[in-house]
Design a protein around this motif. Structure first.
Motif, PDB file in Angstrom:
ATOM      1  N   PRO A  12     150.788  46.328 -73.456  1.00 52.02           N
ATOM      2  CA  PRO A  12     149.515  45.951 -74.074  1.00 52.02           C
ATOM      3  C   PRO A  12     149.653  45.871 -75.594  1.00 52.02           C
ATOM      4  N   VAL A  13     150.297  44.802 -76.040  1.00 54.48           N
ATOM      5  CA  VAL A  13     150.596  44.602 -77.454  1.00 54.48           C
ATOM      6  C   VAL A  13     150.148  43.202 -77.845  1.00 54.48           C
ATOM      7  N   GLY A  14     149.402  43.088 -78.920  1.00 52.93           N
ATOM      8  CA  GLY A  14     149.008  41.790 -79.448  1.00 52.93           C
ATOM      9  C   GLY A  14     148.283  40.928 -78.432  1.00 52.93           C
ATOM     10  N   ALA A  15     148.702  39.667 -78.336  1.00 56.42           N
ATOM     11  CA  ALA A  15     148.043  38.697 -77.453  1.00 56.42           C
ATOM     12  C   ALA A  15     148.119  39.093 -75.985  1.00 56.42           C
ATOM     13  N   ASN A  16     149.092  39.904 -75.618  1.00 56.21           N
ATOM     14  CA  ASN A  16     149.188  40.358 -74.226  1.00 56.21           C
ATOM     15  C   ASN A  16     147.889  41.015 -73.771  1.00 56.21           C
TER      16      ASN A  16
ATOM     17  N   LEU B 168     157.242  44.765 -74.602  1.00 55.21           N
ATOM     18  CA  LEU B 168     157.317  44.650 -76.061  1.00 55.21           C
ATOM     19  C   LEU B 168     157.101  46.018 -76.685  1.00 55.21           C
ATOM     20  N   PRO B 169     157.782  46.295 -77.788  1.00 55.43           N
ATOM     21  CA  PRO B 169     157.426  47.485 -78.556  1.00 55.43           C
ATOM     22  C   PRO B 169     156.141  47.196 -79.345  1.00 55.43           C
ATOM     23  N   ASP B 170     155.406  48.209 -79.672  1.00 56.01           N
ATOM     24  CA  ASP B 170     154.174  48.026 -80.447  1.00 56.01           C
ATOM     25  C   ASP B 170     154.515  48.100 -81.936  1.00 56.01           C
ATOM     26  N   GLU B 171     154.993  46.977 -82.442  1.00 54.83           N
ATOM     27  CA  GLU B 171     155.416  46.853 -83.836  1.00 54.83           C
ATOM     28  C   GLU B 171     154.730  45.631 -84.451  1.00 54.83           C
ATOM     29  N   PRO B 172     154.671  45.545 -85.793  1.00 49.65           N
ATOM     30  CA  PRO B 172     153.952  44.429 -86.429  1.00 49.65           C
ATOM     31  C   PRO B 172     154.411  43.035 -85.972  1.00 49.65           C
ATOM     32  N   TRP B 173     155.707  42.771 -85.896  1.00 47.28           N
ATOM     33  CA  TRP B 173     156.185  41.444 -85.495  1.00 47.28           C
ATOM     34  C   TRP B 173     155.718  41.106 -84.082  1.00 47.28           C
ATOM     35  N   GLU B 174     155.872  42.057 -83.168  1.00 45.82           N
ATOM     36  CA  GLU B 174     155.526  41.824 -81.763  1.00 45.82           C
ATOM     37  C   GLU B 174     154.019  41.680 -81.569  1.00 45.82           C
ATOM     38  N   ARG B 175     153.226  42.299 -82.430  1.00 43.46           N
ATOM     39  CA  ARG B 175     151.772  42.134 -82.342  1.00 43.46           C
ATOM     40  C   ARG B 175     151.366  40.692 -82.639  1.00 43.46           C
TER      41      ARG B 175
END
Length: 173
Positions: A108-112, A80-87
Motif C-alpha cells: 500500500p504505497v503511493g498509487a497502489n 514496493l518499499p515505502d520510500e519517496p521515489w516509490e510513492r
C-alpha cells in the motif's frame, strides 16, 4: 505455518531488471509460498533471476507475449518499499493485471492505494506476515480470485481504458 493444497499454479510479476529489486522486499514470504505450496513464481522482464535465489521461471519481456504472460498468472504482485521515489510510481503493472482479470497483492504505497481496493480487486500487504496471509488467502480460494479479477477488469475498463482516458486528455487539451 502450513499451507493447504493450493488451487492455483503461479504467482506472477512483470517489470524490468531495475524494478525486479523490489521483489527482495517480499522474498521471505515468496520463499515460504514456494516451499510449502508448490506454487510457481513467474517473473517477466526481471532479467537474470529472482532475489534470494528463489526458484522462478524467468521470461523475457516482449510486447507480443506481454498479455499472454500476464494471463498465465493466477495472481499478480507489486511489492514496493515505502520510500519517496516509490510513492511516485504509477501502479501500471496493477492496471495490467486487472486488465487481464487477475487479482493483485500490492504494497500500500503511493498509487497502489488508489488502484487496489483492498478486498475488492486485490489485497494490500506491508509486512512479511501480511504478504504470506494475502497469498495464502488467494491460493486457497479460486472463487475469491475470480471475483477480485472481475472487479479489477471492470475498474480497468471504467477508469484506465483508452476510451476513458482519451476523453479526459481531450478535455484537458
Amino acid at each position: 505455518s502450513a499451507w493447504s493444497s493450493p488451487s492455483w499454479s503461479s504467482v506472477g510479476w512483470i517489470g524490468s531488471p531495475q524494478t525486479a529489486a523490489y521483489l527482495a522486499t517480499v522474498a521471505p514470504a515468496l520463499g515460504e509460498l514456494l516451499a510449502q505450496s508448490g506454487t510457481r513464481l513467474v517473473l517477466v522482464g526481471a532479467g537474470r533471476g529472482a532475489p534470494g535465489n528463489l526458484p522462478a521461471e524467468i521470461r523475457p519481456w516482449t510486447e507480443a507475449s506481454e498479455v499472454a504472460d500476464i494471463a498465465s498468472f493466477d495472481v499478480g504482485i507489486m511489492p514496493l518499499p515505502d520510500e519517496p521515489w516509490e510513492r511516485g510510481k504509477c501502479g501500471y503493472k496493477l492496471i495490467q493485471y486487472m486488465a487481464c482479470g487477475k487479482p493483485a497483492v500490492a504494497s500500500p504505497v503511493g498509487a497502489n492505494c488508489d488502484i487496489i481496493k483492498h478486498g475488492i480487486n486485490g489485497l494490500h500487504a506491508s509486512t512479511q506476515a501480511e504478504w504470506v496471509e494475502a497469498l495464502r488467502t488467494l491460493s486457497e480460494d479460486p472463487a475469491l480470485r475470480a471475483r477480485m479479477g472481475a472487479h479489477g477488469r471492470k475498474l480497468a475498463e471504467e477508469q484506465y481504458s483508452l476510451s476513458v482516458t482519451a476523453r479526459i486528455l481531450h478535455k484537458v487539451l
